[in-house]
Design a protein around this motif. Sequence first.
Motif, short mmCIF file in Angstrom:
data_model
loop_
_atom_site.label_atom_id
_atom_site.label_comp_id
_atom_site.label_asym_id
_atom_site.label_seq_id
_atom_site.Cartn_x
_atom_site.Cartn_y
_atom_site.Cartn_z
N ASP A 192 -2.56 -5.46 2.44
CA ASP A 192 -2.88 -5.92 1.10
C ASP A 192 -2.20 -7.27 0.89
OD1 ASP A 192 -3.54 -6.26 -1.52
OD2 ASP A 192 -2.60 -4.42 -2.25
N LEU A 193 -2.95 -8.33 1.11
CA LEU A 193 -2.42 -9.69 1.01
C LEU A 193 -2.74 -10.27 -0.36
CD1 LEU A 193 -1.15 -12.24 2.32
CD2 LEU A 193 -3.46 -12.83 3.11
N ARG A 194 -1.71 -10.75 -1.04
CA ARG A 194 -1.89 -11.36 -2.36
C ARG A 194 -1.04 -12.62 -2.45
NH1 ARG A 194 -2.20 -6.35 -6.72
NH2 ARG A 194 -3.33 -4.88 -5.38
N TYR A 195 -1.15 -13.29 -3.59
CA TYR A 195 -0.40 -14.53 -3.81
C TYR A 195 0.27 -14.48 -5.18
CZ TYR A 195 -2.75 -16.37 0.30
OH TYR A 195 -3.21 -16.56 1.59
N THR A 196 1.49 -14.97 -5.24
CA THR A 196 2.19 -15.06 -6.52
C THR A 196 1.56 -16.19 -7.35
OG1 THR A 196 3.80 -16.72 -5.81
CG2 THR A 196 4.31 -14.41 -5.32
N PRO A 197 1.88 -16.25 -8.65
CA PRO A 197 1.36 -17.37 -9.46
C PRO A 197 1.77 -18.73 -8.92
CG PRO A 197 2.20 -15.63 -10.87
CD PRO A 197 2.57 -15.25 -9.47
N GLN A 198 2.87 -18.78 -8.14
CA GLN A 198 3.30 -20.04 -7.54
C GLN A 198 2.59 -20.34 -6.22
OE1 GLN A 198 5.47 -17.57 -8.49
NE2 GLN A 198 6.00 -18.49 -10.47
N GLY A 199 1.70 -19.42 -5.77
CA GLY A 199 0.93 -19.65 -4.55
C GLY A 199 1.58 -19.15 -3.29
N THR A 200 2.64 -18.35 -3.40
CA THR A 200 3.32 -17.82 -2.22
C THR A 200 2.64 -16.54 -1.75
OG1 THR A 200 5.42 -18.72 -2.99
CG2 THR A 200 5.52 -17.01 -1.31
N ALA A 201 2.33 -16.48 -0.46
CA ALA A 201 1.68 -15.30 0.11
C ALA A 201 2.67 -14.16 0.25
CB ALA A 201 1.09 -15.64 1.47
N VAL A 202 2.22 -12.94 -0.07
CA VAL A 202 3.01 -11.74 0.12
C VAL A 202 2.07 -10.63 0.54
CG1 VAL A 202 2.88 -11.17 -2.34
CG2 VAL A 202 4.64 -10.10 -0.91
N VAL A 203 2.48 -9.82 1.51
CA VAL A 203 1.64 -8.75 2.01
C VAL A 203 2.40 -7.44 1.97
CG1 VAL A 203 2.27 -8.96 4.47
CG2 VAL A 203 -0.01 -8.13 3.83
N ARG A 204 1.70 -6.39 1.63
CA ARG A 204 2.26 -5.04 1.67
C ARG A 204 1.56 -4.26 2.78
NH1 ARG A 204 4.60 -1.89 -2.25
NH2 ARG A 204 5.65 -3.81 -2.85
N LEU A 205 2.36 -3.63 3.64
CA LEU A 205 1.86 -2.89 4.79
C LEU A 205 2.36 -1.46 4.73
CD1 LEU A 205 2.91 -5.56 7.44
CD2 LEU A 205 0.60 -5.30 6.50
N GLY A 206 1.52 -0.52 5.14
CA GLY A 206 1.94 0.86 5.31
C GLY A 206 2.05 1.17 6.79
N LEU A 207 3.23 1.63 7.24
CA LEU A 207 3.48 1.86 8.66
C LEU A 207 3.78 3.34 8.89
CD1 LEU A 207 3.74 0.04 11.26
CD2 LEU A 207 6.22 0.26 10.95
N ALA A 208 3.07 3.93 9.86
CA ALA A 208 3.33 5.31 10.28
C ALA A 208 4.10 5.27 11.60
CB ALA A 208 2.03 6.08 10.46
N VAL A 209 5.29 5.86 11.61
CA VAL A 209 6.16 5.86 12.78
C VAL A 209 6.30 7.29 13.28
CG1 VAL A 209 8.43 5.27 13.69
CG2 VAL A 209 7.41 3.86 11.89
N ASN A 210 5.85 7.54 14.49
CA ASN A 210 5.94 8.88 15.07
C ASN A 210 7.30 9.07 15.74
OD1 ASN A 210 3.29 9.77 14.38
ND2 ASN A 210 2.47 8.53 16.04
N GLU A 211 7.86 10.26 15.53
CA GLU A 211 9.16 10.58 16.10
C GLU A 211 9.09 11.92 16.81
OE1 GLU A 211 13.72 10.81 14.44
OE2 GLU A 211 12.17 11.88 13.31
N ARG A 212 9.62 11.97 18.00
CA ARG A 212 9.70 13.22 18.75
C ARG A 212 11.16 13.57 18.96
NH1 ARG A 212 5.07 12.67 23.55
NH2 ARG A 212 3.28 12.53 22.14
N ARG A 213 11.54 14.75 18.48
CA ARG A 213 12.91 15.21 18.61
C ARG A 213 12.91 16.66 19.03
NH1 ARG A 213 16.43 11.64 16.25
NH2 ARG A 213 18.07 13.20 16.21
N ARG A 214 13.95 17.04 19.75
CA ARG A 214 14.06 18.43 20.21
C ARG A 214 14.75 19.26 19.13
NH1 ARG A 214 12.98 21.03 24.58
NH2 ARG A 214 12.36 19.09 25.58
N GLY A 215 14.10 20.34 18.73
CA GLY A 215 14.67 21.22 17.74
C GLY A 215 14.41 22.67 18.09
N GLN A 216 15.45 23.50 18.08
CA GLN A 216 15.36 24.92 18.40
C GLN A 216 14.66 25.17 19.73
OE1 GLN A 216 13.55 26.81 14.98
NE2 GLN A 216 15.33 26.45 13.68
N GLY A 217 15.00 24.35 20.72
CA GLY A 217 14.50 24.56 22.07
C GLY A 217 13.14 23.97 22.36
N ALA A 218 12.44 23.48 21.35
CA ALA A 218 11.10 22.91 21.56
C ALA A 218 11.06 21.49 21.00
CB ALA A 218 10.04 23.77 20.89
N GLU A 219 10.18 20.67 21.56
CA GLU A 219 10.03 19.30 21.08
C GLU A 219 9.14 19.29 19.85
OE1 GLU A 219 9.89 15.33 23.54
OE2 GLU A 219 7.86 16.12 23.33
#
Length: 270
Positions: A142-169
């Motif tokens: 989502d790319l937008r611009y401030t009233p002063q003309g400065t570009a700003v972008v909002r990104l959604g990031l999905a980060v996958n994590e694998r951890r060992r818990g109770q003997g299983a991954e």
Amino acid sequence: MARGLNRVFLIGTLTAQPDMKYTAGGMAILDLNLAGQDVLVDEMGQEREIPWYHRVRLLGRQAEMWGDALRQGQLLFVEGRLEYRQWEREGEKRSEVQVRADFVDPLAERGRETLADTRGQPRLRRALNQVILMGNLTRDPDLRYTPQGTAVVRLGLAVNERRRGQGAEEEKTHFIEVQAWRDLAEWAGELKRGDGLLVIGRLVNDSWTSSSGERRFQTRVEALRLEQPTRGPERAGGSRPQEARSSVQTGGVDIDEGLEDFPPEEDLPF
């Protein structure tokens, strides 16, 4: 899918005595409040010091070990990760991103300068506040611009994590909001949903008052550098050739340029 990478590094001062509590099952939970100041260089080459406050959570044996050993004002190193959780309150879905510590260690305070904020809490100058993430975009930028003309972008990031818990991954996905400014924002604005992205930046807490008058918070990452993984030889030089768009971009941060029409999207209590 991009390789999941989720690391947070902080060096700051403890603003208060650690808060220890226990779950119904007897597991120790230690909450630490750290404060520091980031030093950033603006577009004019001038250094700016930006204060930050972050809550860090330590669990289990380490929580019990450090609960009585740490004190207010102590300089502390934290290595951990961002953890996303979601719940429902009064029929409304809520979520938060918190720093989960994997390792903490007090540091020597010799030669370090601290300041007192308006509440009298100690805050470390020239602290460390670094986040490194790799994941995939959950939506188009989502790319937008401030009233002063400065570009700003909002990104959604999905980060996958694998951890060992109770003997299983076990596999868990953390959803992190990322924001970037200026040239970096315009570069990121060309990405698409599903693209892999490496983010290097700083952890930031936003706060605002909702239309109902409720105080709300959001934890996000302010990107200082972005890179796009190729995800293998078949992606190299694909539809967006590197000659036309550098895979490495850097950008300054200007916290004075707000976007009143661009509020955080989620209610994230801190």
